[in-house]
Write a protein that holds these residues in place. Structure first.
Motif, PDB file in Angstrom:
ATOM      1  N   CYS A  22     -23.334 -33.738 -21.139  1.00 57.34           N
ATOM      2  CA  CYS A  22     -23.099 -35.178 -21.003  1.00 57.34           C
ATOM      3  C   CYS A  22     -23.997 -35.668 -19.874  1.00 57.34           C
ATOM      4  N   ALA A  23     -24.987 -36.456 -20.234  1.00 53.45           N
ATOM      5  CA  ALA A  23     -25.923 -36.989 -19.255  1.00 53.45           C
ATOM      6  C   ALA A  23     -25.489 -38.375 -18.826  1.00 53.45           C
ATOM      7  N   ALA A  24     -25.490 -38.598 -17.531  1.00 50.23           N
ATOM      8  CA  ALA A  24     -25.060 -39.879 -16.978  1.00 50.23           C
ATOM      9  C   ALA A  24     -26.237 -40.629 -16.372  1.00 50.23           C
ATOM     10  N   SER A  25     -26.219 -41.933 -16.528  1.00 52.11           N
ATOM     11  CA  SER A  25     -27.250 -42.750 -15.914  1.00 52.11           C
ATOM     12  C   SER A  25     -26.811 -43.133 -14.516  1.00 52.11           C
ATOM     13  N   GLY A  26     -27.749 -43.659 -13.745  1.00 53.93           N
ATOM     14  CA  GLY A  26     -27.390 -44.191 -12.449  1.00 53.93           C
ATOM     15  C   GLY A  26     -27.515 -43.182 -11.320  1.00 53.93           C
ATOM     16  N   ARG A  27     -27.393 -43.698 -10.104  1.00 55.28           N
ATOM     17  CA  ARG A  27     -27.582 -42.872  -8.909  1.00 55.28           C
ATOM     18  C   ARG A  27     -26.276 -42.508  -8.235  1.00 55.28           C
ATOM     19  N   THR A  28     -25.147 -42.855  -8.880  1.00 50.95           N
ATOM     20  CA  THR A  28     -23.859 -42.636  -8.231  1.00 50.95           C
ATOM     21  C   THR A  28     -23.013 -41.611  -8.953  1.00 50.95           C
ATOM     22  N   PHE A  29     -23.635 -40.733  -9.717  1.00 50.63           N
ATOM     23  CA  PHE A  29     -22.898 -39.755 -10.520  1.00 50.63           C
ATOM     24  C   PHE A  29     -21.946 -38.946  -9.663  1.00 50.63           C
ATOM     25  N   SER A  30     -22.355 -38.588  -8.469  1.00 53.43           N
ATOM     26  CA  SER A  30     -21.539 -37.722  -7.619  1.00 53.43           C
ATOM     27  C   SER A  30     -20.293 -38.402  -7.075  1.00 53.43           C
ATOM     28  N   THR A  31     -20.140 -39.689  -7.336  1.00 50.22           N
ATOM     29  CA  THR A  31     -18.924 -40.394  -6.911  1.00 50.22           C
ATOM     30  C   THR A  31     -17.878 -40.457  -8.032  1.00 50.22           C
ATOM     31  N   TYR A  32     -18.179 -39.810  -9.152  1.00 51.68           N
ATOM     32  CA  TYR A  32     -17.278 -39.842 -10.297  1.00 51.68           C
ATOM     33  C   TYR A  32     -16.714 -38.459 -10.594  1.00 51.68           C
ATOM     34  N   ALA A  33     -15.418 -38.393 -10.807  1.00 51.69           N
ATOM     35  CA  ALA A  33     -14.829 -37.238 -11.464  1.00 51.69           C
ATOM     36  C   ALA A  33     -15.145 -37.367 -12.947  1.00 51.69           C
ATOM     37  N   MET A  34     -15.294 -36.219 -13.599  1.00 54.25           N
ATOM     38  CA  MET A  34     -15.689 -36.232 -15.012  1.00 54.25           C
ATOM     39  C   MET A  34     -14.674 -35.476 -15.857  1.00 54.25           C
ATOM     40  N   GLY A  35     -14.519 -35.938 -17.066  1.00 58.79           N
ATOM     41  CA  GLY A  35     -13.593 -35.261 -17.964  1.00 58.79           C
ATOM     42  C   GLY A  35     -14.169 -35.136 -19.365  1.00 58.79           C
ATOM     43  N   TRP A  36     -13.636 -34.158 -20.081  1.00 57.71           N
ATOM     44  CA  TRP A  36     -13.917 -34.015 -21.504  1.00 57.71           C
ATOM     45  C   TRP A  36     -12.614 -34.226 -22.266  1.00 57.71           C
ATOM     46  N   PHE A  37     -12.707 -34.972 -23.337  1.00 59.33           N
ATOM     47  CA  PHE A  37     -11.580 -35.242 -24.213  1.00 59.33           C
ATOM     48  C   PHE A  37     -12.024 -34.958 -25.645  1.00 59.33           C
ATOM     49  N   ARG A  38     -11.068 -34.844 -26.550  1.00 54.53           N
ATOM     50  CA  ARG A  38     -11.433 -34.645 -27.951  1.00 54.53           C
ATOM     51  C   ARG A  38     -10.437 -35.356 -28.857  1.00 54.53           C
ATOM     52  N   GLN A  39     -10.911 -35.682 -30.035  1.00 52.75           N
ATOM     53  CA  GLN A  39     -10.046 -36.328 -31.024  1.00 52.75           C
ATOM     54  C   GLN A  39     -10.333 -35.728 -32.390  1.00 52.75           C
ATOM     55  N   ALA A  40      -9.319 -35.108 -32.942  1.00 53.18           N
ATOM     56  CA  ALA A  40      -9.413 -34.528 -34.275  1.00 53.18           C
ATOM     57  C   ALA A  40      -8.989 -35.583 -35.304  1.00 53.18           C
ATOM     58  N   PRO A  41      -9.421 -35.427 -36.548  1.00 49.33           N
ATOM     59  CA  PRO A  41      -9.060 -36.407 -37.583  1.00 49.33           C
ATOM     60  C   PRO A  41      -7.548 -36.563 -37.704  1.00 49.33           C
ATOM     61  N   GLY A  42      -7.097 -37.799 -37.666  1.00 48.77           N
ATOM     62  CA  GLY A  42      -5.680 -38.080 -37.817  1.00 48.77           C
ATOM     63  C   GLY A  42      -4.839 -37.810 -36.594  1.00 48.77           C
ATOM     64  N   LYS A  43      -5.487 -37.457 -35.493  1.00 48.74           N
ATOM     65  CA  LYS A  43      -4.743 -37.150 -34.271  1.00 48.74           C
ATOM     66  C   LYS A  43      -5.187 -38.055 -33.143  1.00 48.74           C
ATOM     67  N   GLU A  44      -4.361 -38.116 -32.113  1.00 47.59           N
ATOM     68  CA  GLU A  44      -4.715 -38.908 -30.946  1.00 47.59           C
ATOM     69  C   GLU A  44      -5.719 -38.137 -30.079  1.00 47.59           C
ATOM     70  N   ARG A  45      -6.454 -38.899 -29.287  1.00 50.44           N
ATOM     71  CA  ARG A  45      -7.381 -38.268 -28.358  1.00 50.44           C
ATOM     72  C   ARG A  45      -6.590 -37.477 -27.321  1.00 50.44           C
ATOM     73  N   GLU A  46      -7.091 -36.282 -26.989  1.00 51.29           N
ATOM     74  CA  GLU A  46      -6.391 -35.441 -26.032  1.00 51.29           C
ATOM     75  C   GLU A  46      -7.332 -34.948 -24.947  1.00 51.29           C
TER      76      GLU A  46
END
Length: 119
Positions: A22-46
């Motif tokens: 996951c590539a981020a734009s901008g010069r402030t990337f280090s001020t963000y916590a990052m997460g990964w989520f997923r969504q399967a067909p017919g299911k909520e994002r988790e």
């Protein structure tokens, strides 16, 4: 806010590995916590995994603990999700998201990348 672009998804067999980026734009990337989520067909994002601003702290959903690893490279403005021992139930669209250090929610999201695991 940061702009996020995921890559690295694909079709693999059960037991294989993939690494999402996951590539981020901008010069402030280090001020963000990052997460990964997923969504399967017919299911909520988790929630899948998260990492703090410096990379010193991570946490994972129980379903991926021991198989997935989240990491970041602040010099490259990139967060990764290494996925090993993939299972068919890991099939989903995977999204990365950013939460500012002073924020309480993930405010920036990527467009998602499809991961399909065949049995």
């Amino acid at each position: 806010q940061v702009q996020l672009v995921e890559s690295g998804g694909g079709l693999v067999q059960a037991g294989d590995s993939l690494r999402l980026s996951c590539a981020a734009s901008g010069r402030t990337f280090s001020t963000y916590a990052m997460g990964w989520f997923r969504q399967a067909p017919g299911k909520e994002r988790e929630f899948v995994a998260a990492i703090n601003q410096s990379g010193s702290s991570t946490n994972y959903a129980d379903s991926v603990k021991g198989r997935f690893t989240i990491a970041r490279d602040n010099a490259k403005n990139t967060v990764y999700l290494q996925m090993n021992s993939l299972k068919p139930e890991d099939t989903a669209v995977y999204y990365c998201a950013a939460r500012h250090m002073f924020g309480t929610t993930y405010s920036s999201w990527g467009q998602g990348t499809q991961v399909t695991v065949s049995s």
